[in-house]
Design a protein around this motif. Structure first.
Motif, PDB file in Angstrom:
ATOM      1  N   ASN A 166      -4.345  13.040  27.001  1.00 16.42           N
ATOM      2  CA  ASN A 166      -5.321  14.089  26.709  1.00 16.42           C
ATOM      3  C   ASN A 166      -5.227  15.243  27.698  1.00 16.42           C
ATOM      4  OD1 ASN A 166      -7.392  15.035  24.929  1.00 16.42           O
ATOM      5  ND2 ASN A 166      -8.885  14.684  26.560  1.00 16.42           N
ATOM      6  N   GLN A 167      -4.022  15.484  28.213  1.00 10.08           N
ATOM      7  CA  GLN A 167      -3.772  16.579  29.150  1.00 10.08           C
ATOM      8  C   GLN A 167      -2.540  17.354  28.676  1.00 10.08           C
ATOM      9  OE1 GLN A 167      -5.755  16.748  32.538  1.00 10.08           O
ATOM     10  NE2 GLN A 167      -6.922  15.890  30.850  1.00 10.08           N
ATOM     11  N   GLU A 168      -2.294  18.477  29.352  1.00  6.75           N
ATOM     12  CA  GLU A 168      -1.067  19.207  29.062  1.00  6.75           C
ATOM     13  C   GLU A 168      -0.328  19.523  30.361  1.00  6.75           C
ATOM     14  OE1 GLU A 168      -2.414  22.596  26.837  1.00  6.75           O
ATOM     15  OE2 GLU A 168      -2.494  23.901  28.595  1.00  6.75           O
ATOM     16  N   PHE A 169       0.985  19.627  30.226  1.00  9.82           N
ATOM     17  CA  PHE A 169       1.859  19.898  31.360  1.00  9.82           C
ATOM     18  C   PHE A 169       2.700  21.119  31.027  1.00  9.82           C
ATOM     19  CE2 PHE A 169       5.531  19.583  34.053  1.00  9.82           C
ATOM     20  CZ  PHE A 169       5.068  19.024  35.232  1.00  9.82           C
ATOM     21  N   THR A 170       2.711  22.090  31.932  1.00  7.84           N
ATOM     22  CA  THR A 170       3.364  23.379  31.677  1.00  7.84           C
ATOM     23  C   THR A 170       4.239  23.769  32.858  1.00  7.84           C
ATOM     24  OG1 THR A 170       1.571  24.143  30.239  1.00  7.84           O
ATOM     25  CG2 THR A 170       2.911  25.847  31.279  1.00  7.84           C
TER      26      THR A 170
ATOM     27  N   THR B 142       8.273  29.809  29.297  1.00  8.23           N
ATOM     28  CA  THR B 142       7.320  28.769  29.672  1.00  8.23           C
ATOM     29  C   THR B 142       7.342  27.654  28.633  1.00  8.23           C
ATOM     30  OG1 THR B 142       5.888  30.401  30.742  1.00  8.23           O
ATOM     31  CG2 THR B 142       4.880  28.292  30.155  1.00  8.23           C
ATOM     32  N   VAL B 143       7.288  26.406  29.099  1.00  5.27           N
ATOM     33  CA  VAL B 143       7.281  25.233  28.230  1.00  5.27           C
ATOM     34  C   VAL B 143       5.931  24.536  28.379  1.00  5.27           C
ATOM     35  CG1 VAL B 143       8.411  23.050  27.668  1.00  5.27           C
ATOM     36  CG2 VAL B 143       9.762  24.963  28.590  1.00  5.27           C
ATOM     37  N   VAL B 144       5.213  24.368  27.268  1.00  5.50           N
ATOM     38  CA  VAL B 144       3.903  23.718  27.258  1.00  5.50           C
ATOM     39  C   VAL B 144       4.001  22.435  26.449  1.00  5.50           C
ATOM     40  CG1 VAL B 144       1.453  23.956  26.686  1.00  5.50           C
ATOM     41  CG2 VAL B 144       2.794  25.991  27.320  1.00  5.50           C
ATOM     42  N   THR B 145       3.573  21.313  27.027  1.00  5.06           N
ATOM     43  CA  THR B 145       3.603  20.026  26.336  1.00  5.06           C
ATOM     44  C   THR B 145       2.211  19.408  26.381  1.00  5.06           C
ATOM     45  OG1 THR B 145       5.870  19.746  27.133  1.00  5.06           O
ATOM     46  CG2 THR B 145       4.818  17.844  26.117  1.00  5.06           C
ATOM     47  N   GLN B 146       1.674  19.074  25.213  1.00 10.92           N
ATOM     48  CA  GLN B 146       0.327  18.500  25.110  1.00 10.92           C
ATOM     49  C   GLN B 146       0.422  17.041  24.655  1.00 10.92           C
ATOM     50  OE1 GLN B 146      -1.586  21.198  22.328  1.00 10.92           O
ATOM     51  NE2 GLN B 146      -2.191  22.591  23.990  1.00 10.92           N
ATOM     52  N   PHE B 147      -0.292  16.175  25.367  1.00 11.39           N
ATOM     53  CA  PHE B 147      -0.277  14.735  25.089  1.00 11.39           C
ATOM     54  C   PHE B 147      -1.621  14.351  24.463  1.00 11.39           C
ATOM     55  CE2 PHE B 147       2.590  15.663  28.557  1.00 11.39           C
ATOM     56  CZ  PHE B 147       3.750  15.000  28.175  1.00 11.39           C
ATOM     57  N   LEU B 148      -1.688  14.377  23.151  1.00  7.97           N
ATOM     58  CA  LEU B 148      -2.943  14.199  22.420  1.00  7.97           C
ATOM     59  C   LEU B 148      -3.204  12.724  22.115  1.00  7.97           C
ATOM     60  CD1 LEU B 148      -2.563  17.176  19.916  1.00  7.97           C
ATOM     61  CD2 LEU B 148      -3.481  17.189  22.241  1.00  7.97           C
ATOM     62  N   THR B 149      -4.464  12.337  22.143  1.00 14.61           N
ATOM     63  CA  THR B 149      -4.853  10.956  21.878  1.00 14.61           C
ATOM     64  C   THR B 149      -5.669  10.845  20.600  1.00 14.61           C
ATOM     65  OG1 THR B 149      -6.858  11.147  23.227  1.00 14.61           O
ATOM     66  CG2 THR B 149      -4.853  10.397  24.331  1.00 14.61           C
ATOM     67  N   ASP B 150      -5.811   9.609  20.102  1.00 10.47           N
ATOM     68  CA  ASP B 150      -6.481   9.389  18.827  1.00 10.47           C
ATOM     69  C   ASP B 150      -7.962   9.720  18.865  1.00 10.47           C
ATOM     70  OD1 ASP B 150      -7.152   7.271  20.466  1.00 10.47           O
ATOM     71  OD2 ASP B 150      -6.597   5.702  19.045  1.00 10.47           O
TER      72      ASP B 150
ATOM     73  N   ASN C 123       6.339  27.363  38.600  1.00 13.03           N
ATOM     74  CA  ASN C 123       5.013  27.604  38.036  1.00 13.03           C
ATOM     75  C   ASN C 123       4.471  26.388  37.273  1.00 13.03           C
ATOM     76  OD1 ASN C 123       2.787  29.326  37.719  1.00 13.03           O
ATOM     77  ND2 ASN C 123       3.504  30.087  35.740  1.00 13.03           N
ATOM     78  N   ILE C 124       4.581  25.205  37.878  1.00 14.44           N
ATOM     79  CA  ILE C 124       4.079  23.980  37.250  1.00 14.44           C
ATOM     80  C   ILE C 124       2.559  23.995  37.213  1.00 14.44           C
ATOM     81  CG2 ILE C 124       3.857  21.477  37.543  1.00 14.44           C
ATOM     82  CD1 ILE C 124       6.691  21.507  38.735  1.00 14.44           C
ATOM     83  N   LYS C 125       2.008  23.691  36.036  1.00 11.59           N
ATOM     84  CA  LYS C 125       0.564  23.587  35.863  1.00 11.59           C
ATOM     85  C   LYS C 125       0.241  22.338  35.057  1.00 11.59           C
ATOM     86  CE  LYS C 125      -0.323  28.595  35.969  1.00 11.59           C
ATOM     87  NZ  LYS C 125      -0.963  29.738  35.255  1.00 11.59           N
ATOM     88  N   PHE C 126      -0.880  21.708  35.407  1.00 12.07           N
ATOM     89  CA  PHE C 126      -1.278  20.467  34.753  1.00 12.07           C
ATOM     90  C   PHE C 126      -2.788  20.462  34.598  1.00 12.07           C
ATOM     91  CE2 PHE C 126      -2.716  15.993  35.271  1.00 12.07           C
ATOM     92  CZ  PHE C 126      -2.147  15.467  34.116  1.00 12.07           C
ATOM     93  N   GLY C 127      -3.285  20.070  33.423  1.00 13.46           N
ATOM     94  CA  GLY C 127      -4.735  20.035  33.265  1.00 13.46           C
ATOM     95  C   GLY C 127      -5.176  19.833  31.838  1.00 13.46           C
ATOM     96  N   ALA C 128      -6.400  20.266  31.574  1.00 15.13           N
ATOM     97  CA  ALA C 128      -7.028  20.074  30.266  1.00 15.13           C
ATOM     98  C   ALA C 128      -6.229  20.771  29.166  1.00 15.13           C
ATOM     99  CB  ALA C 128      -8.457  20.607  30.306  1.00 15.13           C
ATOM    100  N   ILE C 129      -6.337  20.248  27.957  1.00  7.78           N
ATOM    101  CA  ILE C 129      -5.661  20.850  26.814  1.00  7.78           C
ATOM    102  C   ILE C 129      -6.054  22.328  26.685  1.00  7.78           C
ATOM    103  CG2 ILE C 129      -5.411  20.797  24.299  1.00  7.78           C
ATOM    104  CD1 ILE C 129      -4.054  18.448  25.699  1.00  7.78           C
ATOM    105  N   ASN C 130      -5.052  23.186  26.508  1.00  9.23           N
ATOM    106  CA  ASN C 130      -5.213  24.634  26.350  1.00  9.23           C
ATOM    107  C   ASN C 130      -5.716  25.332  27.610  1.00  9.23           C
ATOM    108  OD1 ASN C 130      -4.328  24.553  23.678  1.00  9.23           O
ATOM    109  ND2 ASN C 130      -6.406  24.350  22.851  1.00  9.23           N
ATOM    110  N   SER C 131      -5.450  24.746  28.778  1.00 11.82           N
ATOM    111  CA  SER C 131      -5.922  25.376  30.016  1.00 11.82           C
ATOM    112  C   SER C 131      -4.806  26.024  30.828  1.00 11.82           C
ATOM    113  CB  SER C 131      -6.619  24.335  30.908  1.00 11.82           C
ATOM    114  OG  SER C 131      -5.688  23.394  31.412  1.00 11.82           O
ATOM    115  N   THR C 132      -3.543  25.770  30.490  1.00  7.96           N
ATOM    116  CA  THR C 132      -2.465  26.130  31.405  1.00  7.96           C
ATOM    117  C   THR C 132      -1.602  27.304  30.953  1.00  7.96           C
ATOM    118  OG1 THR C 132      -0.869  24.613  30.397  1.00  7.96           O
ATOM    119  CG2 THR C 132      -2.303  23.720  32.133  1.00  7.96           C
ATOM    120  N   PHE C 133      -1.887  27.854  29.753  1.00  7.51           N
ATOM    121  CA  PHE C 133      -1.072  28.979  29.305  1.00  7.51           C
ATOM    122  C   PHE C 133      -1.956  30.041  28.657  1.00  7.51           C
ATOM    123  CE2 PHE C 133      -1.428  26.211  25.730  1.00  7.51           C
ATOM    124  CZ  PHE C 133      -1.240  26.938  24.566  1.00  7.51           C
ATOM    125  N   ALA C 134      -1.409  31.255  28.552  1.00  8.47           N
ATOM    126  CA  ALA C 134      -2.207  32.419  28.173  1.00  8.47           C
ATOM    127  C   ALA C 134      -2.217  32.634  26.668  1.00  8.47           C
ATOM    128  CB  ALA C 134      -1.664  33.670  28.856  1.00  8.47           C
TER     129      ALA C 134
END
Length: 478
Positions: A146-150, A306-314, A447-458
Motif C-alpha cells: 500500500n505504498q509507492e516507490f519512485t 522518473t519511474v513510479v511503482t505502486q504496490f496496491l493491496t486488496d 531522487n528516491i522517494k517512498f511513501g503513501a500512494i500518489n505522494s511521490t510524483f507531480a
C-alpha cells in the motif's frame, strides 16, 4: 528476471568474506532519499550506500601477508581447504568506491560505471552492486504494501546486453552478522535473490568452497554447491532498449539451498528451488507495444525520466494482500501511464492477479509464479521488509537476451507471443564484446522517494484520478 551475477575483476579479485580486514578503511558514501506522506510533503533521510562483498578484496586474515584467498575464479587451497576453515582464514577489506569500483554518490544520486580502471589495478572492475543503508551497520528496509516507490534514472548510456537494475530482496538488515560473519552489512554481506545464486563466495558465515567449479566463460566467477534464495521484487531492470518489472515470490528470509535443488539460473532444474526464478514480468515490448519505451519513444530513454511503482493491496491497507503493481513514468512534466498489453487474453497495463495467470497461458510459459505462492507469498515477503539493491551488470549466462532481444529463446519465431523482448540482435550482449566496446557505459539512480500512494510524483488530484482510465495517453503534470 535472470541472475544479477557478481562479475567483478580487480587487482585482488572479487570475493565474499566473513572476517574484517584493516588495509583499507571502509567509508560508506552518503546518499539522501525522501519519505513522503502527500504531494510536496516529503522528509529527507540521510542514508548511505555499501558495496556488495562479492566485489571486495579478500585476503589472509591472520599472517599479515595479504595473500589472496580467491584469485581469478579459484580458491587458494591452503587458506581455503574447506568451507569453515576458509571463513576463519579470510578477511574482507574496505573499498575505494569511485576509484576502483566506479560508484559515485553525490547528494541524492548514485552513478555506477560499467568499466572502471583503478589506479593500482592491472585489470578493470566490471559493474557493481550496492545496497542502501540506514546507518553504517544496517541496511535500510522498505515495507512497500500500500505504498509507492519512485526514483529518477538515466539509462541513456546503457546499450544492448547491459542491465541497470534497481530491486528489493529479503536480505537480513544486519547482513547476516553472526559469530561466523564478523563483517555484516557494513561490508555488504548477506545477499540472496530469486535465482538462488551459487556464485556467492560466502553464504551465512560459511564459505562456498566445497564443490566450487570455476566458470568456463568468465575468468572471475564460478559456481559453488550452496545457493542463497529469497523473494525478489524487480522494480526496475532496464537498458536504453527495453525494461521490465517483475515480482518473484519466495522465502521472506535467506534460505540456503544445495546444488541443483536450488533451481534458478545456476541449476539444471530451473524450478526445483523455493523461489520463482521467472516471476511475472511486464515488458512493454514483450506485451506488444513496440514504440512505448526506447530512444525517441513515448518514454524517451535518451533523457532522464522518473519511474513510479505502486504496490496496491486488496483492502487498501498496509496489512492487506498485494493484488496489483502499477507503473507510471514522468518525463518533461508529463505523467505517462504504463503501456497497454496487446497480447490476446493477457491485456491490461499492470501486473495483477489475472494478468499473472493469463500471461503464462498466452506465452505458453511455466507458471511457477502461482505455483510458488504468487501474490500471497510476495505479500509475506514485503511485509517483512526488503533491502534496496542498485546495480549494473552484464550477463554471462544469457547475454541479457531475455530482456532486450528480438527473440528469446533465440531459436524461436519472433512472431510467437512472448518471444520478442526488444530490438537487440540475438547475437548481441556478449560480455567479451561489451566489456571492451562499452567501457564508458553507466547508469544513474537519483531522487528516491517512498511513501503513501500518489505522494511521490507531480500531478494534480484531478489528473491523478484520470490516470487509470487513460492508460497509455500522457497527462501533463502540474
Amino acid at each position: 528476471m535472470y541472475s544479477k551475477i557478481a562479475l567483478a575483476s580487480v587487482l585482488f579479485a572479487a570475493a565474499k568474506g566473513q572476517q574484517v580486514g584493516t588495509n583499507t578503511a571502509e567509508v560508506h558514501p552518503s546518499m539522501t532519499w525522501e519519505t513522503c506522506t502527500a504531494p510536496g510533503a516529503c522528509t529527507t533521510n540521510n542514508g548511505k550506500v555499501v558495496l556488495d562483498s562479492n566485489w571486495r578484496w579478500v585476503h589472509d586474515a591472520k599472517s599479515g601477508s595479504y595473500t589472496n584467498c580467491y584469485t581469478g575464479n579459484t580458491w587458494d587451497a591452503t587458506l581455503c581447504p574447506d568451507d569453515a576453515t576458509c571463513a576463519t582464514n579470510c578477511a574482507l577489506d574496505g573499498a575505494d568506491y569511485t576509484g576502483t569500483y566506479g560508484a559515485t554518490a553525490t547528494g541524492n544520486s548514485l552513478k555506477l560505471d560499467f568499466i572502471t580502471q583503478g589506479a593500482s589495478s592491472t585489470t578493470p572492475n566490471v559493474g557493481s552492486r550496492l545496497y542502501l543503508m540506514s546507518d553504517d551497520k544496517t541496511y535500510e528496509t522498505f515495507k512497500v504494501l500500500n505504498q509507492e516507490f519512485t526514483f529518477d534514472v538515466d539509462v541513456s548510456q546503457l546499450p544492448c546486453g547491459l542491465n541497470g537494475a534497481l530491486y528489493m530482496v529479503n536480505m537480513a538488515a544486519d547482513g547476516g552478522l553472526s559469530s561466523t560473519n564478523k563483517a555484516g552489512a557494513a561490508y555488504g554481506t548477506g545477499y540472496c535473490d530469486a535465482q538462488c545464486p551459487r556464485d556467492l563466495k560466502f553464504i551465512e558465515g560459511s564459505a562456498n568452497v566445497d564443490g566450487w567449479t570455476p566458470s568456463s566463460t568468465s575468468v572471475n566467477s564460478g559456481v559453488g554447491t550452496k545457493g542463497a534464495c529469497c523473494a525478489e521484487m524487480d522494480i526496475w531492470e532496464a537498458n536504453s532498449i527495453s525494461t521490465a518489472y517483475t515480482p518473484h515470490p519466495g522465502p521472506s528470509s535467506i534460505d540456503v539451498c544445495t546444488s541443483d535443488q536450488c533451481g534458478g539460473t545456476y541449476s539444471s532444474d530451473r524450478y526445483a528451488g523455493t523461489t520463482d526464478p521467472d516471476g511475472c514480468d511486464f515488458n512493454s515490448y514483450r506485451q506488444g507495444d513496440k514504440t512505448f519505451y526506447g530512444p525517441g519513444e513515448t518514454v524517451d530513454t535518451s533523457k532522464v525520466f522518473t519511474v513510479v511503482t505502486q504496490f496496491l493491496t486488496d483492502d487498501g491497507t498496509a496489512t492487506g494482500t498485494l493484488n496489483e503493481i502499477k507503473r507510471f513514468y514522468v518525463q518533461d512534466g508529463t505523467v505517462i501511464p504504463n503501456s497497454e498489453s496487446t497480447v490476446a487474453g493477457a491485456g491490461g497495463n499492470s501486473v495483477n492477479v489475472d494478468f499473472c495467470k493469463n500471461q503464462k497461458i498466452a506465452f505458453n510459459d511455466t507458471d511457477d509464479f502461482n505455483a510458488k505462492g504468487g501474490f500471497a507469498k510476495m505479500s509475506t515477503a514485503m511485509a517483512e521488509g526488503m533491502v534496496l539493491v542498485m546495480s549494473l551488470w552484464d550477463d554471462y549466462y544469457a547475454q541479457m537476451l531475455w530482456l532486450d532481444s528480438e527473440a528469446y529463446p533465440v531459436a524461436s519465431d519472433p512472431a510467437t507471443p512472448g518471444i520478442a523482448r526488444g530490438t537487440c540482435a540475438t547475437t548481441s550482449g556478449s560480455p567479451a564484446t561489451i566489456e571492451t566496446s562499452e567501457k564508458s557505459a553507466y547508469v544513474t539512480y537519483s531522487n528516491i522517494k517512498f511513501g503513501a500512494i500518489n505522494s511521490t510524483f507531480a500531478a494534480t488530484p484531478a489528473k491523478r484520478s484520470m490516470l487509470g482510465a487513460t492508460a497509455g495517453r500522457p497527462q501533463r503534470a502540474a
